[in-house]
Design a protein around this motif. Sequence first.
Motif, PDB file in Angstrom:
ATOM      1  N   VAL A  29      20.735  54.327  11.482  1.00 16.44           N
ATOM      2  CA  VAL A  29      21.953  54.689  12.213  1.00 16.44           C
ATOM      3  C   VAL A  29      21.777  56.076  12.821  1.00 16.44           C
ATOM      4  N   THR A  30      21.989  56.162  14.119  1.00 15.91           N
ATOM      5  CA  THR A  30      21.823  57.433  14.822  1.00 15.91           C
ATOM      6  C   THR A  30      23.131  57.951  15.426  1.00 15.91           C
ATOM      7  N   GLU A  31      24.120  57.062  15.570  1.00 22.19           N
ATOM      8  CA  GLU A  31      25.372  57.493  16.197  1.00 22.19           C
ATOM      9  C   GLU A  31      26.543  56.679  15.664  1.00 22.19           C
ATOM     10  N   SER A  51      32.168  52.246  16.375  1.00 18.52           N
ATOM     11  CA  SER A  51      30.970  51.660  16.962  1.00 18.52           C
ATOM     12  C   SER A  51      29.768  52.386  16.363  1.00 18.52           C
ATOM     13  N   VAL A  52      28.824  51.616  15.825  1.00 21.59           N
ATOM     14  CA  VAL A  52      27.662  52.201  15.152  1.00 21.59           C
ATOM     15  C   VAL A  52      26.408  51.818  15.928  1.00 21.59           C
ATOM     16  N   ARG A  53      25.672  52.826  16.365  1.00 27.63           N
ATOM     17  CA  ARG A  53      24.441  52.600  17.133  1.00 27.63           C
ATOM     18  C   ARG A  53      23.240  52.920  16.246  1.00 27.63           C
ATOM     19  N   THR A  54      22.218  52.079  16.350  1.00 29.59           N
ATOM     20  CA  THR A  54      21.015  52.282  15.544  1.00 29.59           C
ATOM     21  C   THR A  54      19.840  52.684  16.424  1.00 29.59           C
ATOM     22  N   GLU A  55      18.765  53.080  15.784  1.00 27.62           N
ATOM     23  CA  GLU A  55      17.593  53.608  16.495  1.00 27.62           C
ATOM     24  C   GLU A  55      16.969  52.585  17.432  1.00 27.62           C
ATOM     25  N   LEU A 102      20.517  63.635  11.990  1.00 29.88           N
ATOM     26  CA  LEU A 102      20.085  62.234  12.084  1.00 29.88           C
ATOM     27  C   LEU A 102      21.194  61.362  12.653  1.00 29.88           C
ATOM     28  N   ILE A 103      22.426  61.561  12.162  1.00 26.73           N
ATOM     29  CA  ILE A 103      23.567  60.780  12.645  1.00 26.73           C
ATOM     30  C   ILE A 103      24.475  61.684  13.473  1.00 26.73           C
ATOM     31  N   HIS A 104      24.722  61.280  14.696  1.00 27.86           N
ATOM     32  CA  HIS A 104      25.639  62.012  15.574  1.00 27.86           C
ATOM     33  C   HIS A 104      27.000  61.321  15.551  1.00 27.86           C
ATOM     34  N   PHE A 105      28.034  62.085  15.326  1.00 30.70           N
ATOM     35  CA  PHE A 105      29.394  61.541  15.336  1.00 30.70           C
ATOM     36  C   PHE A 105      30.048  61.856  16.679  1.00 30.70           C
ATOM     37  N   LYS A 106      30.699  60.829  17.243  1.00 30.69           N
ATOM     38  CA  LYS A 106      31.416  60.993  18.513  1.00 30.69           C
ATOM     39  C   LYS A 106      32.845  60.500  18.349  1.00 30.69           C
ATOM     40  N   PRO A 107      33.835  61.396  18.511  1.00 29.75           N
ATOM     41  CA  PRO A 107      33.687  62.841  18.733  1.00 29.75           C
ATOM     42  C   PRO A 107      33.095  63.541  17.514  1.00 29.75           C
ATOM     43  N   LYS A 108      32.720  64.803  17.663  1.00 32.15           N
ATOM     44  CA  LYS A 108      32.171  65.563  16.544  1.00 32.15           C
ATOM     45  C   LYS A 108      33.172  65.579  15.403  1.00 32.15           C
ATOM     46  N   LEU A 109      32.661  65.622  14.216  1.00 36.47           N
ATOM     47  CA  LEU A 109      33.551  65.735  13.068  1.00 36.47           C
ATOM     48  C   LEU A 109      34.331  67.042  13.176  1.00 36.47           C
TER      49      LEU A 109
END
Length: 500
Positions: free
Chosen positions: A265-267, A276-280, A303-310
Amino acid sequence: MSSSTSSALVLAAAVLLAALTVAQHGSLAAAAGPRVIIVGAGMSGISAAKTLSEAGITDLLILEATDRIGGRMHKKNFSGINVEIGANWVEGVNGGKMNPIWPIVNETLKLRNFLTDFSVATNIYKEDGGLYDEAYVQKIIDRADAVESKGEKLSASLPASGSDDISILAMQRLYDHQPNGPATPVDMVVDYFKYDFEGAEPPRVTSLQTTVPNPTFTDFGEDEYFVADHLGYETVVHYLAGQYLKTDSSGKIVDPRLLLNKVVVTEISYSSSGVSVRTEDKSVYKADYVMVSTSLGVLQTDLIHFKPKLPTWKILVIYQFDMAVYTKIFLKFPKRFWPVGKGKEFFLYASTRRGYYAAWQQLEKQYPGANALLVTVTDEESRRIEQQSDNQTKAEIMEVLRKMFPGEDVPDATDILVPRWWSDRFYKGTYANWPVGVSRYEVDQLRAPVGRVYFTGEHTSDKYTGYVHGAYLAGIDSAEILINCAQKKMCKYLVKGKYD
């Protein structure tokens, strides 16, 4: 009947059928409950998913970056025996309360386990060989225990906010009248065995208030059992997973709701309507909620980017905690040259360099005839060793052993296993440690959801941070927070003020 009337009736029937179909599908969707993605298949993620499933939330998807479940409970084959490179003990047994992991290990799964004897008074070796006098060592141990007892009373008197918290080292200075804390080689190695060997960080950075006394041993008992089974300690996680995930006749998990390997998981994108969870590998998985059960170390990386930022409060509390490193180095020898028997399970090396290959455990009881030793290093020594070759590490270890046993024929180790938890991007350490001033208020913040993003892991346990039972109970706690929102519409999570 005119053709126009007939057409109208047909159209009306079609609309009614479509409406009924939509209604039926809608009711099925409602019955199925919300969709939840769980990031990570370690103890806390599997425990959380089990709790959700038991509450009727079965539309789950577990994304695991590695090729296995279990996380930091991980067996490895080492020269013909299966050893645990991560969690090894059931810690806290035979006390007033039952450690929830103990009956699973000892009664349900019947994993081989051994009561650990931590006595070391007769087994502390001088830096250049030979043993320290037992009476001299016992006097130092007794003094360390007396200082800790005073620290327990001081800890109980401090306000719950953590505002007056001090480090364990500051407490030692207060009661032991040593300006720099334990300073002689024996003082240092006894101190290391008492504190670093448990918390993986030195007393100068560890909170007094939240670790002395240790809630695990206060609640569950002082005894610790070393798991040494060919199936591995991770079997506990498989057992829990098998209660709600499909398995084949051999017990292997074949449930499509568990995805292993290549799903890094990258995003994580989140809004008021879902996640919505995006993987590598560029796959995207959508859900109503996500439960993040990665290690604290991973949360502290990008490693994991949160959108919006935490939000700032969440980022701040993530960085307030320490992700410690605890490295268990296994060695195999062609013959045994160390003493065995009652009171000889552990022996310590009193170096002038604190924590330098200090804590040794001989494994004859657990693996008879294997001629295996385990030496534990932590913190900066762990990070240093991870960055050098195994051959360099083996050379350092052999030098230490030959100093400890100058009169023995000490052969070279035939094999060595050096785990690298800190270097592994999927863990970045072994477990969380409580730094000075961090109270249960910060743990509550660490566990608190951000919108539809929920968090779990041993680092979110308010009493048992760093332990297997802490990860297990944290998974249950975080799942219940999600259940309250998804099923009971109780979505407001209140964090009491630090000074309340």
